[in-house]
Design an enzyme around this catalytic site. Structure first.
Site, mmCIF file in Angstrom:
data_model
loop_
_atom_site.group_PDB
_atom_site.id
_atom_site.type_symbol
_atom_site.label_atom_id
_atom_site.label_comp_id
_atom_site.label_asym_id
_atom_site.label_seq_id
_atom_site.Cartn_x
_atom_site.Cartn_y
_atom_site.Cartn_z
ATOM 1 N N PRO A 109 0.767 -1.191 0.107
ATOM 2 C CA PRO A 109 0.190 -0.122 0.042
ATOM 3 C C PRO A 109 0.807 1.213 -0.089
ATOM 4 O O PRO A 109 1.694 1.392 0.790
ATOM 5 C CB PRO A 109 -0.947 -0.067 1.225
ATOM 6 C CG PRO A 109 -0.527 -1.361 1.922
ATOM 7 C CD PRO A 109 0.937 -1.828 1.325
ATOM 8 N N GLU A 110 0.520 2.218 -0.885
ATOM 9 C CA GLU A 110 1.246 3.490 -1.047
ATOM 10 C C GLU A 110 0.231 4.377 -0.319
ATOM 11 O O GLU A 110 -0.642 4.155 0.498
ATOM 12 C CB GLU A 110 1.400 3.901 -2.378
ATOM 13 C CG GLU A 110 1.948 2.671 -3.000
ATOM 14 C CD GLU A 110 2.615 3.092 -4.403
ATOM 15 O OE1 GLU A 110 2.390 4.181 -5.001
ATOM 16 O OE2 GLU A 110 2.588 2.324 -5.459
#
Length: 281
Positions: free
Chosen positions: A2-3
């Site tokens: 996840p960014e």
DNA sequence: AAACCCGCCTGTGCGC
DNA sequence: TGCGCACAGGCGGGTT
């Protein structure tokens, strides 16, 4: 995995779920995830109320009324999963493609539970220092959605860099929260070739790049993030931003800007980069 | 100081 | 169908 947009989506769901609730327990199912569990982590939150769930780059911070703060990073494959009675629900696990053997931390509240599940164990759950700092946060660059982040700031920081702009965007100490997907997407939107040396980009183009980063991250947050494989929000909903990708994972496909089959995949520092050879210079 | 490269893990998808 | 291999959204730390 996840960014920033995925972490922000999870943060919002988590905040809705646990702000104002008090901890019953933190159950640690291993003695380490990425790092050894901090001494006392399992006992520190008992009876305390969550006052706020915040975010710094790709880190989430759970603030408690006893002034302690929990730090959570999802690494590549970490997920936070809402579960009151989920832990015994086999159908839920199947549907969400979760293997319960990777339930490493279980946070239980009065009438809710949140599970930290992470197959690859690149993530972490830790405590902030008493003064609110942490060595993993100490050197992070600015938040890309904050006002202090702009083209002039990028220009000043990149002035002497011989590294490619794509690699610099992945450096969390330059700007916090951009990962492989949004680096490629932002550079496409700004019309900048990922191979271009960071110190060799005109100020006006860096101004465009900063704006492209903000625009891309903002739209991705609005879409609930990108779900390539395992990413899901707290309630199991996927994100939808992958349908708006212009270049990421689209090698050989048509560029939506120029209409030509110019999307290429290259390796930079061992990581995939995608770009349109016609639109990005 | 910056740049490069490795290791940490499991799961998946591909080619053979 | 099975097997081995490469690769995956991240990050810290060591070396050059």
């Amino acid at each position: 995995m996840p960014e920033l947009p995925e972490v922000e989506t999870v943060r919002r769901g988590l905040a809705d779920l646990i702000e104002g609730r008090s901890f019953k327990s933190i159950q640690l199912n291993r003695k380490d995830i990425r790092f050894p569990m901090r001494d006392g982590l399992g006992d520190v939150a008992r009876g305390q109320t969550v006052t706020h769930v915040g975010r710094r780059g790709k880190y989430m911070i759970i603030e408690l009324d006893g002034a302690k703060r929990l730090l959570i990073h999802l690494g590549m494959s970490g997920r936070l999963i809402l579960g009151a009675d989920v832990m015994a629900d086999e159908l839920f696990y199947q549907k969400q493609q979760i293997n319960p053997r990777h339930n490493h931390v279980i946070m239980t509240f009065n009438d809710a539970a949140v599970i930290y599940n992470d197959p690859r164990r690149f993530g972490m759950v830790d405590l902030l220092d008493p003064d609110g700092g942490h060595y993993l946060l100490a050197h992070l660059g600015p938040e890309p959605l904050a006002n202090e982040f702009d083209g002039h700031w990028l220009a000043q920081r990149l002035r002497f860099s011989k590294t490619s702009i794509k690699e610099k965007l992945l450096d969390q100490n330059l700007v916090a929260g951009i990962g492989n997907i949004y680096a490629s997407e932002s550079l496409h939107l700004a019309g900048i070739n990922p191979k271009r040396k960071a110190g060799n980009i005109a100020l006006a183009r860096l101004v465009n790049l900063a704006e492209a980063i903000r625009n891309t991250l903002q739209r991705a947050i609005e879409a609930g993030g990108s779900s390539l494989k395992d990413y899901r929000g707290v309630r199991g909903a996927p994100g939808y931003f992958q349908h708006q990708f212009n270049v990421y994972d689209r090698a050989g496909e048509m560029c939506r800007s120029c209409g030509k089959d110019n999307i290429r995949k290259i390796q930079q520092s061992g990581r995939a980069s995608y770009y349109c050879a016609a639109c990005q210079r």
